[in-house]
Design a protein around this motif. Structure first.
Motif, PDB file in Angstrom:
ATOM      1  N   LYS A  32       6.590   0.069  -0.730  1.00  0.00           N
ATOM      2  CA  LYS A  32       7.129   1.209  -1.466  1.00  0.00           C
ATOM      3  C   LYS A  32       7.613   2.309  -0.527  1.00  0.00           C
ATOM      4  CE  LYS A  32       4.754   0.444  -5.781  1.00  0.00           C
ATOM      5  NZ  LYS A  32       3.627   0.859  -6.626  1.00  0.00           N
ATOM      6  N   GLY A  73       8.601  -5.618  -0.331  1.00  0.00           N
ATOM      7  CA  GLY A  73       7.774  -5.070  -1.402  1.00  0.00           C
ATOM      8  C   GLY A  73       6.984  -3.842  -0.975  1.00  0.00           C
ATOM      9  N   GLY A  94       8.267   6.402  -0.182  1.00  0.00           N
ATOM     10  CA  GLY A  94       7.990   7.729  -0.728  1.00  0.00           C
ATOM     11  C   GLY A  94       8.598   8.821   0.126  1.00  0.00           C
ATOM     12  N   ASP A 144      10.613   5.440  -4.493  1.00  0.00           N
ATOM     13  CA  ASP A 144       9.713   5.115  -5.594  1.00  0.00           C
ATOM     14  C   ASP A 144       9.000   6.375  -6.077  1.00  0.00           C
ATOM     15  OD1 ASP A 144       9.966   2.136  -5.679  1.00  0.00           O
ATOM     16  OD2 ASP A 144       9.382   2.389  -3.589  1.00  0.00           O
ATOM     17  N   TYR A 145       8.868   7.353  -5.182  1.00  0.00           N
ATOM     18  CA  TYR A 145       8.296   8.639  -5.594  1.00  0.00           C
ATOM     19  C   TYR A 145       8.709   9.737  -4.606  1.00  0.00           C
ATOM     20  CZ  TYR A 145       5.211  12.072  -7.631  1.00  0.00           C
ATOM     21  OH  TYR A 145       4.729  13.191  -8.272  1.00  0.00           O
ATOM     22  N   LYS A 187      12.092  -2.599   1.093  1.00  0.00           N
ATOM     23  CA  LYS A 187      12.176  -3.081  -0.292  1.00  0.00           C
ATOM     24  C   LYS A 187      12.033  -4.600  -0.338  1.00  0.00           C
ATOM     25  CE  LYS A 187      14.910   0.671  -2.216  1.00  0.00           C
ATOM     26  NZ  LYS A 187      13.851   1.260  -3.054  1.00  0.00           N
ATOM     27  N   LEU A 236       2.907   6.974  -5.811  1.00  0.00           N
ATOM     28  CA  LEU A 236       3.270   5.584  -5.493  1.00  0.00           C
ATOM     29  C   LEU A 236       2.196   4.608  -5.953  1.00  0.00           C
ATOM     30  CD1 LEU A 236       4.504   6.170  -1.828  1.00  0.00           C
ATOM     31  CD2 LEU A 236       5.959   5.593  -3.791  1.00  0.00           C
ATOM     32  N   CYS A 275      -1.015   3.543   3.523  1.00  0.00           N
ATOM     33  CA  CYS A 275       0.255   4.267   3.688  1.00  0.00           C
ATOM     34  C   CYS A 275       0.501   4.618   5.149  1.00  0.00           C
ATOM     35  CB  CYS A 275       0.233   5.576   2.904  1.00  0.00           C
ATOM     36  SG  CYS A 275       0.130   5.387   1.118  1.00  0.00           S
ATOM     37  N   ARG A 282       1.395  -0.826   2.641  1.00  0.00           N
ATOM     38  CA  ARG A 282       1.974  -1.046   1.307  1.00  0.00           C
ATOM     39  C   ARG A 282       2.998   0.006   0.918  1.00  0.00           C
ATOM     40  NH1 ARG A 282      -3.679  -2.572  -1.662  1.00  0.00           N
ATOM     41  NH2 ARG A 282      -4.228  -4.226  -0.198  1.00  0.00           N
ATOM     42  N   ALA A 283       2.997   1.109   1.673  1.00  0.00           N
ATOM     43  CA  ALA A 283       3.980   2.171   1.399  1.00  0.00           C
ATOM     44  C   ALA A 283       4.285   2.929   2.680  1.00  0.00           C
ATOM     45  CB  ALA A 283       3.426   3.124   0.349  1.00  0.00           C
TER      46      ALA A 283
END
Ligand code: B16
Ligand code: MG
Length: 214
Positions: A108, A106, A110, A132-133, A103, A157, A164, A3-4
């Motif tokens: 994220k 979807g 970091g 995003d962070y 992106k 995030l 992650c 997800r990230a």
């Protein structure tokens, strides 16, 4: 599932690792300490004070905190001079394309950098708004291989560590990612970066499909 993706900065998104090396080497020369590229491998991802102390120890020197502060300031001034010309052209190939793909899915994005100059560098590279962070050395107490900077990025995030992926060029960074409970992808030499699930020679070799499958 992923997800990230949390990226290291120096040596992953841009070639600043070599400027850190030049600046430390110049300082080591001045102190009469032999400092090689092989030595520098140990310092990748290690914060400023930790790096200085590693070099001083190699030379058998113990200095006062005031002396250490002066030398760190000197190294950083030299480093800032060396990176003063950074532009978006200094982004490693494939970074923008990978960010766009992430992106679109979807996922994220970091940043987890041990550098206090991270904000300046990403600004110069023209990618600050893509994250995003951003977590950097100004916000953490414990340097890589401690997982703190990666955990802070995940928190920022709002993604649990197990979802992650961390991307690192440094041995200390791979260890930090693993200790954070994330999956580690290495950039560089697979023999050096043991502990990474996969190692690519450069960011441009990473494909979204493979990221989604780790
Ligand atoms: P500064 P990263 C790290 O950045 C570098 O790899 C490491 O060589 C450097 O000593 C450290 O930042 C501290 O940098 O002196 O600018 O605060 O790879 O974690 O993005
Ligand atoms: Mg790095």
């Amino acid at each position: 599932s992923c997800r990230a993706v949390i990226f290291d900065l120096d040596g992953v998104l841009t070639d600043t690792a070599i400027y850190h090396f030049y600046a430390w080497k110049a300082l080591a020369d001045e102190l009469g300490i032999n400092f090689t590229e092989h030595d520098n491998e140990q310092l990748k991802g290690v914060d400023r004070l930790g790096s200085l102390r590693w070099i001083l120890q190699k030379g058998g020197l113990t200095l006062s905190e005031a002396e250490e502060a002066r030398l760190m300031q000197q190294k950083n001034a030299h480093y800032l001079e060396l990176i003063d010309h950074i532009t978006p052209d200094n982004l490693y190939p494939g970074v923008t394309a990978l960010f766009t793909q992430l992106k679109r899915h979807g996922i994220k994005i970091g940043l987890a950098s041990a550098s206090k100059n991270a904000a300046f560098v990403v600004e110069r590279l023209g990618i600050a708004a893509q994250f995003d962070y951003i977590a950097d050395a100004n916000q953490v107490l414990n340097s890589k291989p401690d997982p703190e900077v990666f955990l802070l990025a995940a928190k920022g995030l709002a993604v649990a560590p197990q979802y992650c992926i961390g991307v690192e060029d440094a041995l200390a960074g791979i260890e930090a990612i693993n200790r954070a409970g994330m999956k580690a992808i290495g950039i560089g030499d697979a023999k050096v970066l043991s502990g990474a699930i996969r190692v690519y020679p450069a960011v441009k070799a990473i494909t979204l499909e493979e990221l989604l499958s780790v």
